[in-house]
Design a protein around this motif. Structure first.
Motif, PDB file in Angstrom:
ATOM      1  N   ALA A 140       0.834  -1.201   0.000  1.00 52.00           N
ATOM      2  CA  ALA A 140       0.000   0.000   0.000  1.00 52.00           C
ATOM      3  C   ALA A 140       0.868   1.251   0.000  1.00 52.00           C
ATOM      4  O   ALA A 140       1.961   1.270   0.584  1.00 52.00           O
ATOM      5  N   LEU A 141       0.387   2.311  -0.651  1.00 48.70           N
ATOM      6  CA  LEU A 141       1.043   3.611  -0.519  1.00 48.70           C
ATOM      7  C   LEU A 141       0.890   4.079   0.927  1.00 48.70           C
ATOM      8  O   LEU A 141      -0.040   3.677   1.635  1.00 48.70           O
ATOM      9  N   HIS A 142       1.792   4.954   1.360  1.00 48.85           N
ATOM     10  CA  HIS A 142       1.726   5.442   2.739  1.00 48.85           C
ATOM     11  C   HIS A 142       2.495   6.753   2.848  1.00 48.85           C
ATOM     12  O   HIS A 142       3.148   7.188   1.894  1.00 48.85           O
ATOM     13  N   ARG A 143       2.413   7.367   4.002  1.00 46.80           N
ATOM     14  CA  ARG A 143       3.034   8.680   4.202  1.00 46.80           C
ATOM     15  C   ARG A 143       4.345   8.613   4.982  1.00 46.80           C
ATOM     16  O   ARG A 143       4.924   9.646   5.318  1.00 46.80           O
ATOM     17  N   ALA A 144       4.858   7.395   5.244  1.00 46.02           N
ATOM     18  CA  ALA A 144       6.091   7.245   6.025  1.00 46.02           C
ATOM     19  C   ALA A 144       7.311   7.347   5.112  1.00 46.02           C
ATOM     20  O   ALA A 144       8.087   6.394   4.975  1.00 46.02           O
ATOM     21  N   ASP A 145       7.476   8.508   4.464  1.00 45.23           N
ATOM     22  CA  ASP A 145       8.643   8.708   3.604  1.00 45.23           C
ATOM     23  C   ASP A 145       9.837   9.168   4.431  1.00 45.23           C
ATOM     24  O   ASP A 145       9.746   9.330   5.656  1.00 45.23           O
ATOM     25  N   SER A 146      10.960   9.379   3.783  1.00 44.52           N
ATOM     26  CA  SER A 146      12.188   9.709   4.511  1.00 44.52           C
ATOM     27  C   SER A 146      12.065  11.011   5.287  1.00 44.52           C
ATOM     28  O   SER A 146      12.568  11.127   6.417  1.00 44.52           O
ATOM     29  N   ALA A 147      11.381  11.999   4.708  1.00 46.75           N
ATOM     30  CA  ALA A 147      11.215  13.277   5.413  1.00 46.75           C
ATOM     31  C   ALA A 147      10.368  13.096   6.664  1.00 46.75           C
ATOM     32  O   ALA A 147      10.686  13.632   7.732  1.00 46.75           O
ATOM     33  N   ALA A 148       9.279  12.325   6.541  1.00 48.39           N
ATOM     34  CA  ALA A 148       8.412  12.087   7.702  1.00 48.39           C
ATOM     35  C   ALA A 148       9.151  11.311   8.788  1.00 48.39           C
ATOM     36  O   ALA A 148       8.975  11.574   9.984  1.00 48.39           O
ATOM     37  N   LEU A 149       9.992  10.359   8.386  1.00 50.51           N
ATOM     38  CA  LEU A 149      10.736   9.572   9.379  1.00 50.51           C
ATOM     39  C   LEU A 149      11.802  10.416  10.077  1.00 50.51           C
ATOM     40  O   LEU A 149      12.070  10.220  11.264  1.00 50.51           O
ATOM     41  N   ARG A 150      12.414  11.361   9.355  1.00 48.07           N
ATOM     42  CA  ARG A 150      13.384  12.254  10.004  1.00 48.07           C
ATOM     43  C   ARG A 150      12.696  13.123  11.059  1.00 48.07           C
ATOM     44  O   ARG A 150      13.234  13.333  12.153  1.00 48.07           O
ATOM     45  N   ILE A 151      11.512  13.613  10.729  1.00 47.59           N
ATOM     46  CA  ILE A 151      10.765  14.417  11.693  1.00 47.59           C
ATOM     47  C   ILE A 151      10.381  13.565  12.904  1.00 47.59           C
ATOM     48  O   ILE A 151      10.500  13.992  14.056  1.00 47.59           O
ATOM     49  N   ALA A 152       9.923  12.341  12.641  1.00 48.03           N
ATOM     50  CA  ALA A 152       9.532  11.450  13.735  1.00 48.03           C
ATOM     51  C   ALA A 152      10.725  11.072  14.599  1.00 48.03           C
ATOM     52  O   ALA A 152      10.612  10.982  15.828  1.00 48.03           O
ATOM     53  N   ALA A 153      11.874  10.858  13.970  1.00 46.90           N
ATOM     54  CA  ALA A 153      13.080  10.509  14.731  1.00 46.90           C
ATOM     55  C   ALA A 153      13.457  11.632  15.688  1.00 46.90           C
ATOM     56  O   ALA A 153      13.858  11.391  16.838  1.00 46.90           O
ATOM     57  N   SER A 154      13.312  12.866  15.235  1.00 48.31           N
ATOM     58  CA  SER A 154      13.615  14.009  16.094  1.00 48.31           C
ATOM     59  C   SER A 154      12.589  14.145  17.211  1.00 48.31           C
ATOM     60  O   SER A 154      12.941  14.365  18.378  1.00 48.31           O
ATOM     61  N   PHE A 155      11.302  14.002  16.856  1.00 46.89           N
ATOM     62  CA  PHE A 155      10.235  14.162  17.843  1.00 46.89           C
ATOM     63  C   PHE A 155      10.323  13.113  18.948  1.00 46.89           C
ATOM     64  O   PHE A 155      10.075  13.408  20.125  1.00 46.89           O
ATOM     65  N   TRP A 156      10.660  11.867  18.586  1.00 48.12           N
ATOM     66  CA  TRP A 156      10.694  10.760  19.550  1.00 48.12           C
ATOM     67  C   TRP A 156      12.096  10.476  20.087  1.00 48.12           C
ATOM     68  O   TRP A 156      12.299   9.462  20.764  1.00 48.12           O
ATOM     69  N   HIS A 157      13.044  11.355  19.804  1.00 48.09           N
ATOM     70  CA  HIS A 157      14.438  11.107  20.186  1.00 48.09           C
ATOM     71  C   HIS A 157      14.602  10.852  21.684  1.00 48.09           C
ATOM     72  O   HIS A 157      15.230   9.876  22.098  1.00 48.09           O
ATOM     73  N   ASP A 158      14.045  11.732  22.496  1.00 51.11           N
ATOM     74  CA  ASP A 158      14.267  11.621  23.938  1.00 51.11           C
ATOM     75  C   ASP A 158      13.709  10.337  24.522  1.00 51.11           C
ATOM     76  O   ASP A 158      14.261   9.794  25.486  1.00 51.11           O
ATOM     77  N   GLU A 159      12.629   9.825  23.947  1.00 49.09           N
ATOM     78  CA  GLU A 159      12.006   8.616  24.492  1.00 49.09           C
ATOM     79  C   GLU A 159      12.593   7.329  23.929  1.00 49.09           C
ATOM     80  O   GLU A 159      12.713   6.331  24.651  1.00 49.09           O
ATOM     81  N   LEU A 160      12.992   7.359  22.653  1.00 54.42           N
ATOM     82  CA  LEU A 160      13.385   6.110  22.002  1.00 54.42           C
ATOM     83  C   LEU A 160      14.887   5.958  21.769  1.00 54.42           C
ATOM     84  O   LEU A 160      15.393   4.836  21.718  1.00 54.42           O
ATOM     85  N   ALA A 161      15.606   7.055  21.616  1.00 52.40           N
ATOM     86  CA  ALA A 161      17.032   6.965  21.266  1.00 52.40           C
ATOM     87  C   ALA A 161      17.870   6.344  22.374  1.00 52.40           C
ATOM     88  O   ALA A 161      18.902   5.714  22.101  1.00 52.40           O
ATOM     89  N   THR A 162      17.446   6.536  23.616  1.00 56.10           N
ATOM     90  CA  THR A 162      18.256   6.054  24.747  1.00 56.10           C
ATOM     91  C   THR A 162      17.899   4.632  25.187  1.00 56.10           C
ATOM     92  O   THR A 162      18.513   4.110  26.119  1.00 56.10           O
ATOM     93  N   LEU A 163      16.917   4.009  24.540  1.00 58.01           N
ATOM     94  CA  LEU A 163      16.532   2.650  24.930  1.00 58.01           C
ATOM     95  C   LEU A 163      17.648   1.661  24.606  1.00 58.01           C
ATOM     96  O   LEU A 163      18.363   1.822  23.615  1.00 58.01           O
ATOM     97  N   PRO A 164      17.805   0.630  25.435  1.00 57.83           N
ATOM     98  CA  PRO A 164      18.793  -0.417  25.119  1.00 57.83           C
ATOM     99  C   PRO A 164      18.515  -1.030  23.755  1.00 57.83           C
ATOM    100  O   PRO A 164      17.375  -1.290  23.400  1.00 57.83           O
ATOM    101  N   LYS A 165      19.560  -1.257  23.001  1.00 53.52           N
ATOM    102  CA  LYS A 165      19.445  -1.812  21.655  1.00 53.52           C
ATOM    103  C   LYS A 165      19.791  -3.305  21.663  1.00 53.52           C
ATOM    104  O   LYS A 165      20.531  -3.760  22.532  1.00 53.52           O
TER     105      LYS A 165
END
Length: 390
Positions: free
Chosen positions: A214-239
């Motif tokens: 299916a087509l969708h709106r999760a393109d590279s620009a949208a993912l960069r914005i989401a990565a910034s918005f969710w950085h504090d909550e998700l970036a520091t999680l154990p990998k």
């Protein structure tokens, strides 16, 4: 294990429409989206408009059905007939149980085909042709009416097979599995006297573009914005971070609590190799399935479950996840995850039937998804992807 590669576009469309010759930016400068109010369908239209560079140059109109009372039993009717029948009942019975309720989307204009067509004609010399993008069964009559009223001023794109004469549209964008009924395997499943009633009845023509998902709106620009918005909550999680998306059973992909039990066992088996597991439910997830998974994992420090409260982390998960496990029922969630190029594992694909089984088969053949077995080493996948990127 081989590198995940994005699927190539199938050869279902020969050449580009004349209106797109010379680049879309030189021809199309504005768009109208006709929505049926369903997030899955609407996101496909928005995704296409974003890909064409028209993110800030489009208007959204809504096609609504009457709801409340007996209207829930009338959704099989064409939307125009449904509205006329509802109006007749309102005149006949007044404000009774037959009366429709407003759906609360007053900030979005109701799609008015004559008004939109008139706008396309009156602004054509200044702004050029109007791109109309629609998705979903309820949008077909309105979108095709706009094209009929302003044929020289509108370029009409219908997303998903409309199950009607495709010559009403300039372009139809639909997944390959919508043409599954034409395959020999599908034909053997349909009694001969019903085959003429099954659509599509002919192979895709020049105005049809086939996609895998299916087509969708999760393109590279949208993912960069989401990565910034969710950085504090998700970036520091154990990998590594394993994201689990649970949808809900459908007619062609039925499952129950047994699949939740199977998923639980498999996740427990791979838990040792994960830094973090985040589980999300959709609006279609049955309560008994969500409660079962919450009961099994709520006390595990490695596992976080989004319960529907607060901002939806879906886009953040797409941006920050190292791998995905997704139930087979959701074409949208699988399409979004596969487009990231990260490892995608599917649970419940063997339960899918008809064209949805064909969709799962195509994902496997493209190498963008594979069955979830519970034997995966998620930390190895994370390491493997880092090596590939380097």
């Amino acid at each position: 294990m081989r590198l995940i590669r994005l699927p190539k576009a199938p050869n279902g469309f020969l050449g580009m429409p004349e209106i797109f010759n010379g680049g879309v930016h030189g021809v199309i400068r504005r768009a109208v989206i006709i929505s049926n109010g369903c997030a899955g369908a609407e996101n496909q239209s928005i995704g296409l408009v974003r890909a064409l560079g028209l993110s800030n140059r489009h208007f959204l109109y809504l096609v609504t059905r009457p709801i409340g009372g007996i209207n829930k039993w009338l959704n099989w009717l064409p939307v125009s007939i449904h509205k006329k029948l509802d109006y007749f009942m309102m005149q006949l019975y007044g404000n009774s149980r037959f009366h429709a309720k407003k759906i609360g989307l007053c900030n979005i204009l109701e799609a008015d085909a004559p008004q939109i067509a008139r706008m396309a004609r009156e602004t054509f010399k200044k702004d050029g042709p109007l791109l109309v993008v629609a998705s979903g069964r309820d949008t077909i009559s309105v979108a095709s009416s706009i094209k009929r009223l302003a044929p020289e001023n509108v370029f009409l794109v219908q997303i998903q097979h409309p199950r009607c004469d495709l010559n009403m549209f300039d372009l139809v964008i639909t997944p390959c599995h919508d043409y599954y009924p034409l395959t020999p395997h599908a034909q053997r499943q349909i009694p001969w006297f019903l085959r003429r009633l099954v659509t599509p009845r002919e192979p895709p023509g020049r105005n049809v573009i086939l996609t895998v998902g299916a087509l969708h709106r999760a393109d590279s620009a949208a993912l960069r914005i989401a990565a910034s918005f969710w950085h504090d909550e998700l970036a520091t999680l154990p990998k590594p971070l394993l994201v689990v998306n649970v949808g809900g059973p459908t007619r062609n992909c039925p499952y129950d609590e047994d699949l939740a039990k199977q998923l639980t066992t498999m996740l427990q088996n791979v838990l040792w190799s994960c830094g973090t597991i985040r589980i999300s439910f959709s609006r279609r997830t049955p309560e008994k399935i969500s409660k079962f998974l919450i009961r099994e994992f709520s006390t595990n420090p490695k596992v976080t479950i989004w319960d529907g409260e607060g901002p939806n982390p879906h886009m953040g998960h797409l941006a920050w996840a190292d791998a995905f496990v997704i139930t087979a029922d959701s074409v949208s969630m699988l399409s979004e995850a596969c487009s990231t190029g990260k490892p995608v594992y599917v649970i419940g694909a063997e339960l899918c039937t008809w064209k949805f089984a064909d969709f799962q088969k195509r994902l496997l053949e493209q190498g963008v998804a594979r069955p979830f077995t519970g034997k995966e080493n998620v930390s190895f996948l994370d390491y493997f992807l880092i090596v590939i990127l380097l």
